[in-house]
Design an enzyme around this catalytic site. Structure first.
Site, PDB file in Angstrom:
ATOM      1  N   LYS A  40      23.868  12.428 -18.818  1.00  0.00           N
ATOM      2  CA  LYS A  40      22.473  12.533 -18.381  1.00  0.00           C
ATOM      3  C   LYS A  40      22.387  13.169 -16.993  1.00  0.00           C
ATOM      4  O   LYS A  40      21.640  14.105 -16.774  1.00  0.00           O
ATOM      5  CB  LYS A  40      21.806  11.147 -18.294  1.00  0.00           C
ATOM      6  CG  LYS A  40      21.742  10.374 -19.590  1.00  0.00           C
ATOM      7  CD  LYS A  40      20.926   9.087 -19.431  1.00  0.00           C
ATOM      8  CE  LYS A  40      21.546   8.040 -18.525  1.00  0.00           C
ATOM      9  NZ  LYS A  40      22.785   7.432 -19.036  1.00  0.00           N
ATOM     10  N   ARG A  94      14.454   2.460 -18.842  1.00  0.00           N
ATOM     11  CA  ARG A  94      15.554   1.841 -19.573  1.00  0.00           C
ATOM     12  C   ARG A  94      15.082   0.614 -20.346  1.00  0.00           C
ATOM     13  O   ARG A  94      15.898  -0.033 -20.992  1.00  0.00           O
ATOM     14  CB  ARG A  94      16.643   1.420 -18.591  1.00  0.00           C
ATOM     15  CG  ARG A  94      17.775   2.446 -18.440  1.00  0.00           C
ATOM     16  CD  ARG A  94      18.727   1.922 -17.396  1.00  0.00           C
ATOM     17  NE  ARG A  94      20.063   2.409 -17.512  1.00  0.00           N
ATOM     18  CZ  ARG A  94      20.609   3.317 -16.704  1.00  0.00           C
ATOM     19  NH1 ARG A  94      19.891   3.895 -15.777  1.00  0.00           N
ATOM     20  NH2 ARG A  94      21.872   3.659 -16.835  1.00  0.00           N
ATOM     21  N   ARG A 101      35.923   8.875 -15.052  1.00  0.00           N
ATOM     22  CA  ARG A 101      34.928   9.517 -14.177  1.00  0.00           C
ATOM     23  C   ARG A 101      35.257   9.273 -12.707  1.00  0.00           C
ATOM     24  O   ARG A 101      35.621   8.166 -12.312  1.00  0.00           O
ATOM     25  CB  ARG A 101      33.539   8.959 -14.491  1.00  0.00           C
ATOM     26  CG  ARG A 101      32.460   9.457 -13.549  1.00  0.00           C
ATOM     27  CD  ARG A 101      31.093   9.343 -14.137  1.00  0.00           C
ATOM     28  NE  ARG A 101      30.564   7.987 -14.163  1.00  0.00           N
ATOM     29  CZ  ARG A 101      29.373   7.679 -14.651  1.00  0.00           C
ATOM     30  NH1 ARG A 101      28.602   8.614 -15.176  1.00  0.00           N
ATOM     31  NH2 ARG A 101      28.950   6.433 -14.642  1.00  0.00           N
ATOM     32  N   ARG A 152      33.325   4.922  -9.482  1.00  0.00           N
ATOM     33  CA  ARG A 152      32.136   4.086  -9.292  1.00  0.00           C
ATOM     34  C   ARG A 152      32.505   2.634  -9.550  1.00  0.00           C
ATOM     35  O   ARG A 152      33.264   2.339 -10.459  1.00  0.00           O
ATOM     36  CB  ARG A 152      31.049   4.519 -10.291  1.00  0.00           C
ATOM     37  CG  ARG A 152      29.945   5.319  -9.647  1.00  0.00           C
ATOM     38  CD  ARG A 152      29.014   5.898 -10.654  1.00  0.00           C
ATOM     39  NE  ARG A 152      28.311   4.911 -11.468  1.00  0.00           N
ATOM     40  CZ  ARG A 152      27.280   5.215 -12.260  1.00  0.00           C
ATOM     41  NH1 ARG A 152      26.847   6.457 -12.339  1.00  0.00           N
ATOM     42  NH2 ARG A 152      26.681   4.288 -12.974  1.00  0.00           N
ATOM     43  N   ARG A 193      27.367  -2.967 -19.576  1.00  0.00           N
ATOM     44  CA  ARG A 193      26.366  -1.890 -19.534  1.00  0.00           C
ATOM     45  C   ARG A 193      26.000  -1.445 -20.946  1.00  0.00           C
ATOM     46  O   ARG A 193      24.847  -1.123 -21.219  1.00  0.00           O
ATOM     47  CB  ARG A 193      26.894  -0.712 -18.700  1.00  0.00           C
ATOM     48  CG  ARG A 193      26.928  -1.050 -17.211  1.00  0.00           C
ATOM     49  CD  ARG A 193      27.806  -0.102 -16.439  1.00  0.00           C
ATOM     50  NE  ARG A 193      27.326   1.257 -16.415  1.00  0.00           N
ATOM     51  CZ  ARG A 193      28.085   2.307 -16.113  1.00  0.00           C
ATOM     52  NH1 ARG A 193      29.371   2.138 -15.820  1.00  0.00           N
ATOM     53  NH2 ARG A 193      27.579   3.512 -16.081  1.00  0.00           N
TER      54      ARG A 193
HETATM   55  P1  AMP Z   1      23.122   5.023 -13.759  1.00  0.00           P
HETATM   56  O1  AMP Z   1      23.595   5.733 -12.549  1.00  0.00           O
HETATM   57  O2  AMP Z   1      21.903   5.646 -14.384  1.00  0.00           O
HETATM   58  O3  AMP Z   1      24.232   4.782 -14.752  1.00  0.00           O
HETATM   59  O4  AMP Z   1      22.636   3.561 -13.265  1.00  0.00           O
HETATM   60  C1  AMP Z   1      23.551   2.659 -12.672  1.00  0.00           C
HETATM   61  C2  AMP Z   1      23.002   1.251 -12.757  1.00  0.00           C
HETATM   62  O5  AMP Z   1      21.767   1.153 -12.021  1.00  0.00           O
HETATM   63  C3  AMP Z   1      22.642   0.771 -14.161  1.00  0.00           C
HETATM   64  O6  AMP Z   1      23.782   0.263 -14.849  1.00  0.00           O
HETATM   65  C4  AMP Z   1      21.625  -0.322 -13.854  1.00  0.00           C
HETATM   66  O7  AMP Z   1      22.245  -1.503 -13.407  1.00  0.00           O
HETATM   67  C5  AMP Z   1      20.856   0.283 -12.665  1.00  0.00           C
HETATM   68  N1  AMP Z   1      19.698   1.066 -13.136  1.00  0.00           N
HETATM   69  C6  AMP Z   1      19.547   2.411 -13.099  1.00  0.00           C
HETATM   70  N2  AMP Z   1      18.381   2.785 -13.621  1.00  0.00           N
HETATM   71  C7  AMP Z   1      17.752   1.637 -14.015  1.00  0.00           C
HETATM   72  C8  AMP Z   1      16.516   1.362 -14.654  1.00  0.00           C
HETATM   73  N3  AMP Z   1      15.676   2.328 -15.045  1.00  0.00           N
HETATM   74  N4  AMP Z   1      16.212   0.049 -14.869  1.00  0.00           N
HETATM   75  C9  AMP Z   1      17.019  -0.940 -14.505  1.00  0.00           C
HETATM   76  N5  AMP Z   1      18.227  -0.748 -13.923  1.00  0.00           N
HETATM   77  C10 AMP Z   1      18.594   0.536 -13.678  1.00  0.00           C
END
Ligand code: AMP
Length: 215
Positions: A13, A88, A127, A159, A170
């Site tokens: 993404k 999400r 990653r 990360r 996740r």
């Molecule tokens: P990402 O970088 O998109 O993989 O997001 C990393 C983490 O941030 C996710 O595993 C969630 O814990 C949190 N997170 C990101 N976007 C959201 C969202 N829209 N709603 C809730 N938690 C989020």
């Protein structure tokens, strides 16, 4: 154009949303990046968000909605935006619709990048992210040597949530809370699936075709 990128963790993404934002000249908004910036600066938001992110859980809707509404209210979003990793949950999707309706706007496309789960897990485990320019790489890329960013020379790091125990959590959050969004957007005929197992270039091509953009 107002575009959303959904898809499981590791589907690509961020990489493709960033590229499309450059091509269309509209901002790329990643809620994950906003949370991580706040965590690294130890802001109040960051301290709260970290409690959830470090366990592989979603940050509560109320907190997430408020940062997204603030960000979408900025002038640079007037001509469009790309949301990466948001919404999400169904609550977030419904709140986003209401918010946009209030501005006479709507979501145009929802891009769902399709990748098999075992491939996603391998991708997440290999990653690495540049601690300086935030570019993302895989250890399998030949340009990645000695934990040094091929773009800027910064240090490549893993990360915190790309550890197997947290990755599993996740995926549970993804299946339970995020996957139902696919039906929500399919019913509105704005969901576009794009195959994401092939090369970067082919996946980008699939995405552009899915949203009717020809290069
Ligand atoms: P990402 O970088 O998109 O993989 O997001 C990393 C983490 O941030 C996710 O595993 C969630 O814990 C949190 N997170 C990101 N976007 C959201 C969202 N829209 N709603 C809730 N938690 C989020």
């Amino acid at each position: 154009m107002n575009i959303i990128f959904v898809g499981a963790p590791g589907a690509g993404k961020g990489t493709h949303a960033k590229k499309l934002s450059e091509m269309l000249n509209i901002p790329h908004i990643s809620t994950g990046d906003i949370f991580r910036d706040n965590i690294s600066q130890q802001t109040e938001l960051g301290i709260v968000a970290d409690k959830y992110i470090s366990k592989g859980m979603l940050v509560p809707d109320e907190i997430t909605m408020s940062i997204v509404k603030d960000r979408l209210s900025k002038e640079d979003c007037d001509d469009g935006f790309i949301l990466d990793g948001f919404p999400r949950t169904l609550v977030q999707a419904e709140e986003l619709d209401k918010f946009l309706e209030g501005k006479n706007r709507k979501v145009d496309y929802v891009v769902n990048i399709l990748v098999e789960e075992d491939v996603l897990i391998q991708r997440l485990l290999s990653r690495r992210v540049c601690s300086q320019c935030k570019s993302t790489f895989s250890l399998s890329q030949t340009c990645v040597k000695n934990d040094t960013c091929p773009k800027c020379g910064g240090k490549l790091v893993k990360r915190d949530d790309d550890k197997i125990e947290i990755i599993k959590e996740r995926f549970i959050s993804y299946h339970n809370q995020t996957e139902p969004l696919l039906n929500y957007y399919a019913a509105r005929k704005i969901l576009r699936n794009a195959k994401g197992m092939e090369s970067y270039e082919q996946t980008l091509k699939n995405i552009l075709e899915a949203i009717d953009i020809t290069k």
